[in-house]
Scaffold this motif. Structure first.
Motif, mmCIF file in Angstrom:
data_model
loop_
_atom_site.group_PDB
_atom_site.id
_atom_site.type_symbol
_atom_site.label_atom_id
_atom_site.label_comp_id
_atom_site.label_asym_id
_atom_site.label_seq_id
_atom_site.Cartn_x
_atom_site.Cartn_y
_atom_site.Cartn_z
ATOM 1 N N GLN A 1 42.986 47.142 29.278
ATOM 2 C CA GLN A 1 41.638 46.935 29.811
ATOM 3 C C GLN A 1 41.855 46.535 31.267
ATOM 4 O O GLN A 1 42.192 45.386 31.560
ATOM 5 N N ASP B 1 41.211 45.781 35.182
ATOM 6 C CA ASP B 1 40.245 45.179 36.093
ATOM 7 C C ASP B 1 40.871 45.148 37.480
ATOM 8 O O ASP B 1 41.366 44.111 37.933
ATOM 9 N N GLY B 2 40.932 46.303 38.114
ATOM 10 C CA GLY B 2 41.513 46.403 39.453
ATOM 11 C C GLY B 2 43.014 46.200 39.449
ATOM 12 O O GLY B 2 43.765 47.037 38.967
ATOM 13 N N THR C 1 44.656 43.777 37.901
ATOM 14 C CA THR C 1 45.132 43.097 36.697
ATOM 15 C C THR C 1 44.660 43.858 35.464
ATOM 16 O O THR C 1 43.737 44.673 35.540
ATOM 17 N N ALA C 2 45.302 43.569 34.345
ATOM 18 C CA ALA C 2 44.873 44.187 33.089
ATOM 19 C C ALA C 2 45.292 43.307 31.921
ATOM 20 O O ALA C 2 46.323 42.626 31.968
#
Length: 150
Positions: A84, A86-87, A89-90
């Motif tokens: 998942q 998020d830019g 980070t994941a």
């Protein structure tokens, strides 16, 4: 004068999966620490294993040096890598099938372990732009029939 801030592209699922596959290959061959550390965050690293929670490079090294002296004939097979993103980070769901043998003196035979390990990773780009693990949690294991339990 302000320093230029390096910007990197958003994380991609393919590079996260490549990190997971490379990580497990290096665990299988008991790679030297110098090959594993670049795959881990150099600041704020947390790793939660069934037997210990460790922090930073020193904590990982202590855990790793112990397990490579216990387990052999290791084989990790990556089954699931679901990020998942998020830019930069994941959060990543990882399921890996792990098989290994261990011998405890003075036993006449070794024990065989085989299981699926359900894990949660957090990954991010480091200052050089490489994807690294910042948090690694083993949530639980589902043992194969006949497997020795940890």
């Amino acid at each position: 004068m302000t320093a230029d801030v390096q910007t990197f592209p958003a994380l991609q699922a393919a590079e996260i999966e490549a990190l997971a596959r490379e990580w497990y290959h290096k665990l299988d061959v008991h790679a030297p620490m110098v090959e594993l550390l670049p795959m881990l965050a150099d600041d704020g690293l947390e790793m939660v294993f069934p037997e210990a929670t460790v922090y930073g490079y020193a904590g990982f090294e202590g855990w790793y040096q112990t397990v490579i002296r216990v387990f052999f004939d290791e084989k990790h097979t990556v089954k699931v890598v679901e990020p998942q993103i998020d830019g930069q980070t994941a959060k990543v769901k990882v399921i890996v099938h792990w098989e290994a043998s261990a011998w405890k003196a003075p036993g006449a035979t070794s024990d065989r372990y085989a299981m699926d390990a359900d894990q949660s990773w957090e990954v991010a780009r480091n200052a050089a732009g490489a994807v690294v693990v910042t948090r690694y949690v083993v949530n639980g294991m589902t043992y194969d029939e006949g497997s020795k339990h940890l």
